[in-house]
Design a protein around this motif. Structure first.
Motif, mmCIF file in Angstrom:
data_model
loop_
_atom_site.group_PDB
_atom_site.id
_atom_site.type_symbol
_atom_site.label_atom_id
_atom_site.label_comp_id
_atom_site.label_asym_id
_atom_site.label_seq_id
_atom_site.Cartn_x
_atom_site.Cartn_y
_atom_site.Cartn_z
ATOM 1 N N GLU A 50 6.617 1.692 9.373
ATOM 2 C CA GLU A 50 7.597 0.651 9.706
ATOM 3 C C GLU A 50 7.066 -0.521 10.810
ATOM 4 O O GLU A 50 6.376 -0.312 11.658
ATOM 5 C CB GLU A 50 8.874 1.163 10.651
ATOM 6 N N VAL A 51 7.280 -1.807 10.556
ATOM 7 C CA VAL A 51 6.420 -2.761 11.026
ATOM 8 C C VAL A 51 6.764 -2.653 12.629
ATOM 9 O O VAL A 51 6.002 -2.954 13.449
ATOM 10 C CB VAL A 51 6.930 -4.178 10.490
ATOM 11 N N SER A 52 8.266 -2.390 12.902
ATOM 12 C CA SER A 52 8.433 -2.296 14.462
ATOM 13 C C SER A 52 7.656 -1.215 15.186
ATOM 14 O O SER A 52 7.064 -1.602 16.146
ATOM 15 C CB SER A 52 9.766 -1.971 14.498
ATOM 16 N N ARG A 53 7.339 -0.055 14.444
ATOM 17 C CA ARG A 53 6.629 0.819 15.121
ATOM 18 C C ARG A 53 5.272 0.572 15.344
ATOM 19 O O ARG A 53 4.644 0.854 16.336
ATOM 20 C CB ARG A 53 7.142 2.301 14.449
ATOM 21 N N LEU A 54 4.622 -0.113 14.213
ATOM 22 C CA LEU A 54 3.323 -0.516 14.413
ATOM 23 C C LEU A 54 3.171 -1.451 15.225
ATOM 24 O O LEU A 54 2.128 -1.555 16.069
ATOM 25 C CB LEU A 54 2.781 -1.200 13.167
ATOM 26 N N LEU A 115 -8.093 5.628 12.937
ATOM 27 C CA LEU A 115 -7.420 5.581 11.570
ATOM 28 C C LEU A 115 -6.880 4.210 11.105
ATOM 29 O O LEU A 115 -7.138 4.078 9.827
ATOM 30 C CB LEU A 115 -6.131 6.854 11.875
ATOM 31 N N CYS A 116 -6.174 3.439 12.013
ATOM 32 C CA CYS A 116 -5.699 2.285 11.559
ATOM 33 C C CYS A 116 -6.773 1.440 11.132
ATOM 34 O O CYS A 116 -6.572 0.584 10.295
ATOM 35 C CB CYS A 116 -4.952 1.741 12.845
ATOM 36 N N ASP A 117 -7.835 1.345 11.989
ATOM 37 C CA ASP A 117 -8.858 0.746 11.526
ATOM 38 C C ASP A 117 -9.378 0.905 10.078
ATOM 39 O O ASP A 117 -9.851 -0.078 9.336
ATOM 40 C CB ASP A 117 -10.246 0.743 12.440
ATOM 41 N N LEU A 118 -9.429 2.108 9.892
ATOM 42 C CA LEU A 118 -9.871 2.583 8.426
ATOM 43 C C LEU A 118 -8.984 2.030 7.437
ATOM 44 O O LEU A 118 -9.204 1.407 6.423
ATOM 45 C CB LEU A 118 -10.040 4.039 8.430
ATOM 46 N N VAL A 119 -7.643 1.881 7.915
ATOM 47 C CA VAL A 119 -6.723 1.653 6.817
ATOM 48 C C VAL A 119 -6.864 0.146 6.596
ATOM 49 O O VAL A 119 -6.861 -0.461 5.558
ATOM 50 C CB VAL A 119 -5.308 1.792 7.337
ATOM 51 N N CYS A 120 -7.281 -0.385 7.637
ATOM 52 C CA CYS A 120 -7.644 -1.943 7.649
ATOM 53 C C CYS A 120 -8.346 -2.199 6.819
ATOM 54 O O CYS A 120 -8.556 -3.041 5.929
ATOM 55 C CB CYS A 120 -8.036 -2.577 9.081
ATOM 56 N N ASP A 121 -9.786 -1.599 7.037
ATOM 57 C CA ASP A 121 -10.843 -1.772 6.091
ATOM 58 C C ASP A 121 -10.315 -1.538 4.519
ATOM 59 O O ASP A 121 -10.769 -2.503 3.788
ATOM 60 C CB ASP A 121 -11.948 -0.607 6.305
ATOM 61 N N GLU B 27 -9.077 -10.510 11.104
ATOM 62 C CA GLU B 27 -9.931 -9.851 12.017
ATOM 63 C C GLU B 27 -9.472 -8.150 11.991
ATOM 64 O O GLU B 27 -8.178 -7.901 12.125
ATOM 65 C CB GLU B 27 -9.428 -10.114 13.293
ATOM 66 N N CYS B 28 -10.389 -7.432 11.503
ATOM 67 C CA CYS B 28 -9.655 -5.701 11.533
ATOM 68 C C CYS B 28 -9.825 -5.445 13.075
ATOM 69 O O CYS B 28 -10.118 -5.975 13.885
ATOM 70 C CB CYS B 28 -10.676 -5.165 10.612
ATOM 71 N N GLY B 29 -9.260 -4.273 13.166
ATOM 72 C CA GLY B 29 -8.865 -3.534 14.615
ATOM 73 C C GLY B 29 -7.330 -3.732 14.929
ATOM 74 O O GLY B 29 -6.893 -4.884 14.339
ATOM 75 N N ILE B 30 -6.799 -2.719 14.990
ATOM 76 C CA ILE B 30 -5.310 -2.812 15.048
ATOM 77 C C ILE B 30 -4.834 -3.925 16.044
ATOM 78 O O ILE B 30 -3.524 -4.315 15.985
ATOM 79 C CB ILE B 30 -4.669 -1.451 15.341
ATOM 80 N N SER B 31 -5.461 -4.408 17.034
ATOM 81 C CA SER B 31 -4.869 -5.140 18.016
ATOM 82 C C SER B 31 -5.183 -6.581 17.292
ATOM 83 O O SER B 31 -5.971 -6.807 16.448
ATOM 84 C CB SER B 31 -5.779 -5.211 19.354
ATOM 85 N N GLU B 36 2.053 -10.409 9.150
ATOM 86 C CA GLU B 36 1.896 -9.861 7.790
ATOM 87 C C GLU B 36 0.913 -8.961 7.825
ATOM 88 O O GLU B 36 1.210 -7.953 6.702
ATOM 89 C CB GLU B 36 1.034 -11.225 7.051
ATOM 90 N N ALA B 37 -0.064 -8.852 8.349
ATOM 91 C CA ALA B 37 -1.095 -7.639 8.150
ATOM 92 C C ALA B 37 -0.397 -6.261 8.664
ATOM 93 O O ALA B 37 -0.627 -5.352 7.909
ATOM 94 C CB ALA B 37 -2.296 -7.927 9.154
ATOM 95 N N LEU B 38 0.445 -6.521 9.497
ATOM 96 C CA LEU B 38 1.497 -5.193 9.803
ATOM 97 C C LEU B 38 2.161 -4.854 8.785
ATOM 98 O O LEU B 38 2.395 -3.758 8.507
ATOM 99 C CB LEU B 38 2.022 -5.623 11.342
ATOM 100 N N SER B 39 2.776 -5.734 8.081
ATOM 101 C CA SER B 39 3.576 -5.342 7.110
ATOM 102 C C SER B 39 2.840 -4.789 6.028
ATOM 103 O O SER B 39 3.396 -3.740 5.383
ATOM 104 C CB SER B 39 4.389 -6.569 6.556
ATOM 105 N N LEU B 40 1.659 -5.086 5.829
ATOM 106 C CA LEU B 40 0.749 -4.850 4.627
ATOM 107 C C LEU B 40 0.420 -3.317 5.037
ATOM 108 O O LEU B 40 0.436 -2.480 4.226
ATOM 109 C CB LEU B 40 -0.598 -5.387 4.495
ATOM 110 N N MET B 41 0.177 -3.032 6.295
ATOM 111 C CA MET B 41 -0.071 -1.720 6.866
ATOM 112 C C MET B 41 1.124 -0.648 6.623
ATOM 113 O O MET B 41 0.910 0.199 6.211
ATOM 114 C CB MET B 41 -0.745 -1.671 8.429
ATOM 115 N N ALA B 42 2.112 -1.302 7.138
ATOM 116 C CA ALA B 42 3.455 -0.500 7.019
ATOM 117 C C ALA B 42 3.580 -0.115 5.597
ATOM 118 O O ALA B 42 3.929 1.202 5.324
ATOM 119 C CB ALA B 42 4.492 -1.094 7.667
ATOM 120 N N ASN B 43 3.460 -1.164 4.649
ATOM 121 C CA ASN B 43 3.683 -0.623 3.162
ATOM 122 C C ASN B 43 2.837 0.451 2.779
ATOM 123 O O ASN B 43 3.160 1.298 1.917
ATOM 124 C CB ASN B 43 3.680 -2.044 2.527
#
Lengths: 144, 144
Positions: A50-54, A115-121, B27-31, B36-43
């Motif tokens: 969920e975007v909010s939680r992220l 983990l999140c960085d890996l997902v980003c990759d 820019e990768c890295g969760i911060s 939009e990127a957060l939404s991608l991750m959430a999905n």
DNA sequence: AAACTCTACTACCGTGTGGCAATATAATGA
DNA sequence: TCATTATATTGCCACACGGTAGTAGAGTTT
């Protein structure tokens, strides 16, 4: 062409799998995971889906924060933030600590960022792949 | 005690954030991630947040399989498997390949397993931590 | 062509859950 | 004690989504 042993696999109804946690995660590695372990994993992912939680997790990247600070940084409603924090805490993603009148939350396991960085990759790779395919398509179009 | 600048942060309604994909993941890295990127991750996480889909992913760990094989291995219903596979494919988790009459699916990015293993590690740590705390509790109990 | 297999799709139902408003609870300060 | 601030909780509504049965379509076999 694959052969089938039985006509109908008798389809044991897919509802009715509630899981009692614990034990579950023995042998790591995604293969040969018990349904309980899979349920644990699924739940972990759900909390992060969920975007909010992220957003909240992102907020905590720079250190522990109290609820009010999180509300201000994210722009989310107070009730939502509280609810999400509860969920994140129950999932073990964040840790709760009361300091006087305020309650501070922090990322419980810094591994999470890895983990999140890996997902980003992974997502970056996917997006790049997609844009390449789009490029190829448009090139095919122009050379028509 | 944190000070608040405005009484009510005016709460821009939290519905009405649908996202158009693409660009997003710079820019990768969760911060410092765009919504939009957060939404991608959430999905991405959402796709992996269901036991049935994780089962399917597990099935594909040992190589590409057609739908019937997946149905047999997981015991899921045909319609579900089809629906889940569509979702997994749209999310870029699996790749689709038609061979004659059958349709074979495979994990699109082997990185996924690395990710799942990492999650397993995290969950294992959490479970161990919890059981330790439970032990401490019961010890406190007995020495009463 | 007819029957069969494999996969996808649709409609429906029930459940889960996110956002919101209102209320409750807890701690602090006047 | 009373007011104030910080956080949690509850009830409600709307909506998304998983499971299921039934149907459709494409390819294969007879």
């Amino acid at each position: 062409m694959p052969t089938k042993s039985a006509k109908k696999p008798v389809a044991v109804p897919e509802k009715a799998r509630k899981v009692n946690v614990s034990q579950a995660v023995d042998e790591c590695g995604i293969s040969k995971l018990t349904p309980e372990a899979l349920s644990l994993m699924a739940n972990f992912f759900k909390v992060l889906s969920e975007v909010s939680r992220l957003q909240i997790v992102c907020t905590l990247k720079t250190g522990a924060k109290n609820v009010t600070e999180i509300i201000e940084e994210t722009g989310l409603g107070q009730a939502n933030v509280s609810k999400h924090l509860k969920m994140l805490a129950q999932a073990g993603v964040v840790a709760r600590e009361q300091r006087g009148i305020c309650v501070y939350y922090r990322i419980a396991n810094p591994f999470l960022f890895e983990l999140c960085d890996l997902v980003c990759d992974v997502l970056t790779m996917q997006v790049e792949q997609q844009s390449q395919q789009l490029q190829q398509l448009s090139q095919l179009r122009q050379s028509r």
